[in-house]
Design an enzyme around this catalytic site. Structure first.
Site, PDB file in Angstrom:
ATOM      1  CG  ASP A   1      -1.987  -2.337   7.570  1.00  0.00           C
ATOM      2  OD1 ASP A   1      -3.214  -2.039   8.021  1.00  0.00           O
ATOM      3  OD2 ASP A   1      -1.650  -1.358   6.921  1.00  0.00           O
TER       4      ASP A   1
ATOM      5  CE  LYS B   1     -10.074  -0.467   3.204  1.00  0.00           C
ATOM      6  NZ  LYS B   1      -9.552   0.619   2.145  1.00  0.00           N
TER       7      LYS B   1
ATOM      8  CD1 TRP C   1      -2.676   1.694   0.560  1.00  0.00           C
ATOM      9  CD2 TRP C   1      -2.074   1.722   2.607  1.00  0.00           C
ATOM     10  NE1 TRP C   1      -3.459   2.531   0.866  1.00  0.00           N
ATOM     11  CE2 TRP C   1      -3.163   2.628   2.202  1.00  0.00           C
ATOM     12  CE3 TRP C   1      -1.324   1.781   4.071  1.00  0.00           C
ATOM     13  CZ2 TRP C   1      -3.613   3.770   3.185  1.00  0.00           C
ATOM     14  CZ3 TRP C   1      -2.001   2.788   4.848  1.00  0.00           C
ATOM     15  CH2 TRP C   1      -3.089   3.522   4.614  1.00  0.00           C
TER      16      TRP C   1
HETATM   17  C1  LMR Z   1      -6.764   1.879  -0.865  1.00  0.00           C
HETATM   18  O1  LMR Z   1      -5.909   1.278  -0.882  1.00  0.00           O
HETATM   19  O2  LMR Z   1      -7.543   1.915  -2.066  1.00  0.00           O
HETATM   20  C2  LMR Z   1      -7.607   2.037   0.487  1.00  0.00           C
HETATM   21  O3  LMR Z   1      -6.956   1.265   1.422  1.00  0.00           O
HETATM   22  C3  LMR Z   1      -7.959   3.263   0.525  1.00  0.00           C
HETATM   23  C4  LMR Z   1      -6.610   4.160   0.938  1.00  0.00           C
HETATM   24  O4  LMR Z   1      -6.741   4.930   1.902  1.00  0.00           O
HETATM   25  O5  LMR Z   1      -5.724   4.213   0.052  1.00  0.00           O
END
Ligand code: LMR
Length: 420
Positions: free
Chosen positions: A224, A260, A143
């Site tokens: 996480d 979520k 992420w």
């Molecule tokens: C995403 O990766 O789309 C979600 O986790 C939203 C975010 O805050 O990035």
């Protein structure tokens, strides 16, 4: 007067930063006038009509909350709403967790999962006993915000291999080799389930191997967990890796999001848990850690926002509502699994070049399609389909009305760009 001679914050002193790619994508989608447009960008659940879905159980809890004659808008304690934090702790670690029984856990309510990762990062940057501070190992890819958050607090970051472009599955050997050769005591960020962006999770056997390396190298696992219950529809299964690590007596910390799994995105309900290892010092250590976390929390947000946590708390603490929530989780994860099957079946039926079994092998909100940046851009420009440049799609953006259209679009770009 009027001279800029005294300005410190001049345009040349402050370089412009790029727009956040994900929120930029959301803006571009909103501005696209096409009635065919498809939003597969940000990870937020949508129903079969591409609309945000308020979970029926959340509607009920909201109703209960609004009609509560005792509801007020006073400050919460620094560590958050107690009935929320204790329920969040049991949800993630299991009600019978040895760590809870032995008072080895402290929990702080945070600004959702991002705030929890941040609180953990600040704590590690400030209080990790080793100098220089250990490196934080992130999965490649991860992420995007992980990199920003840890860099922001001054911790060095590195990556471990995670995704195999060849199999579109886990690169277990690459991951284990890097974790074996990382300096002892490194911090390892792990996605508890529904890995973002790849949708590739280790099996339980693979988690055991990962845990063994982490334990033998004295690394510090930082979980996480943004998708408990949302990934498989089963709250226990999605928390398995965390509970396994804790059962080995590893000290760990956990960032837990309720965005979520409760559909409470904008309410920013989340929690940060620190679990100490069993031992004569464990209870005192966790008390000291909690006292320092309280100072950090107070200096950053004073105390967390109440409303979303109150909603989650009502549901988590009422067996009947809890059962209804599990039903809602199965509705969301079930629809996503159906979309995975539908997409794979369509691409295979068309004979779209490449293999598409990874679409159904991957789990959770996202699929890492393997589409190239060029193909992603063509999808956006020609087909009004919006996804991140790395080829990640939010499965929740697909529905029975746009699945054919999206499969046509993918088939077209794969065939027309195959030679590039
Ligand atoms: C995403 O990766 O789309 C979600 O986790 C939203 C975010 O805050 O990035």
């Amino acid at each position: 007067m009027g001279s800029s001679g005294n300005s410190v914050f001049t345009a040349s002193a402050i370089a412009p930063a790029p727009e956040d790619p994900l929120f930029g994508l959301m803006r571009a989608y909103n501005q696209d006038p096409s009635d065919k447009k498809v939003d597969l960008g940000i990870g937020a659940y949508r129903d079969d009509n591409a609309k945000p879905w308020i979970l029926p159980v959340v509607k009920k809890a909201d109703e209960i909350l609004r009609n509560d004659p005792n509801l007020n808008h006073e400050y919460l304690p620094i560590a958050g709403f107690p009935s929320f934090t204790s329920a969040a702790q049991k949800l993630i670690l299991g009600a019978d967790s040895p760590a809870i029984r032995e008072n080895r856990v402290t929990t702080f309510q945070t600004i959702s999962g991002t705030g929890a990762v941040h609180l953990g990062a600040v704590f590690l940057a400030k209080f990790h006993p080793r100098q220089p501070r250990p490196t934080v190992y992130l999965s490649d890819p991860t992420w995007a915000n992980h990199k920003q958050i840890f860099t922001h607090v001054g911790l060095p970051i590195a990556t471990y291999p995670y995704f195999s472009a060849q199999t579109k599955g886990l690169d277990l050997d690459g991951m284990l080799n890097t974790l074996r050769s990382a300096p002892e005591g490194s911090i390892v960020l792990l996605h508890a389930c529904a890995h973002n962006p790849t949708g590739v999770d280790p099996t339980q056997e693979q988690w055991k191997q990962i845990a063994e390396v982490i334990k033998s190298r004295h690394h510090f696992p930082f979980f996480d967990c943004a998708y408990q219950g949302f990934a498989s529809g089963d709250l226990e299964r999605d928390a398995w890796a965390i509970r396994y690590f804790v059962s080995l007596g590893l000290e760990t910390c956990i960032a837990q999001s309720f965005a979520k799994n409760f559909g409470l995105y904008g309410q920013r309900a989340g929690a940060f848990h620190f679990v100490t290892a069993p031992g004569p010092d464990a209870v005192e250590a966790v008390k000291n850690i909690a006292s320092q976390l309280a100072i950090l929390q107070r200096s950053e947000i004073s105390n967390p926002p109440a409303y979303g946590a109150r909603i989650a708390s009502i549901i988590l603490n009422d067996p009947k509502l809890f059962a209804e929530w599990q039903e809602d989780l199965r509705t969301m994860s079930g629809r996503i699994i159906k979309m995975r099957e539908g997409l794979r079946a369509r691409l295979e039926a068309k004979g779209t070049p490449g293999t598409w079994d990874h679409i159904t092998n991957q789990i959770g909100m996202f699929s890492f399609t393997g589409l190239t940046e060029k193909q992603v851009m063509t999808l956006r420009e020609k087909w009004h389909v919006y996804m991140t440049k790395n080829g990640r799609i939010s499965m929740a953006g697909l529905n029975s009305h746009n699945l054919d259209y999206f499969a046509d679009a993918v088939d077209d770009v794969v065939r027309t760009t195959a030679h590039l």
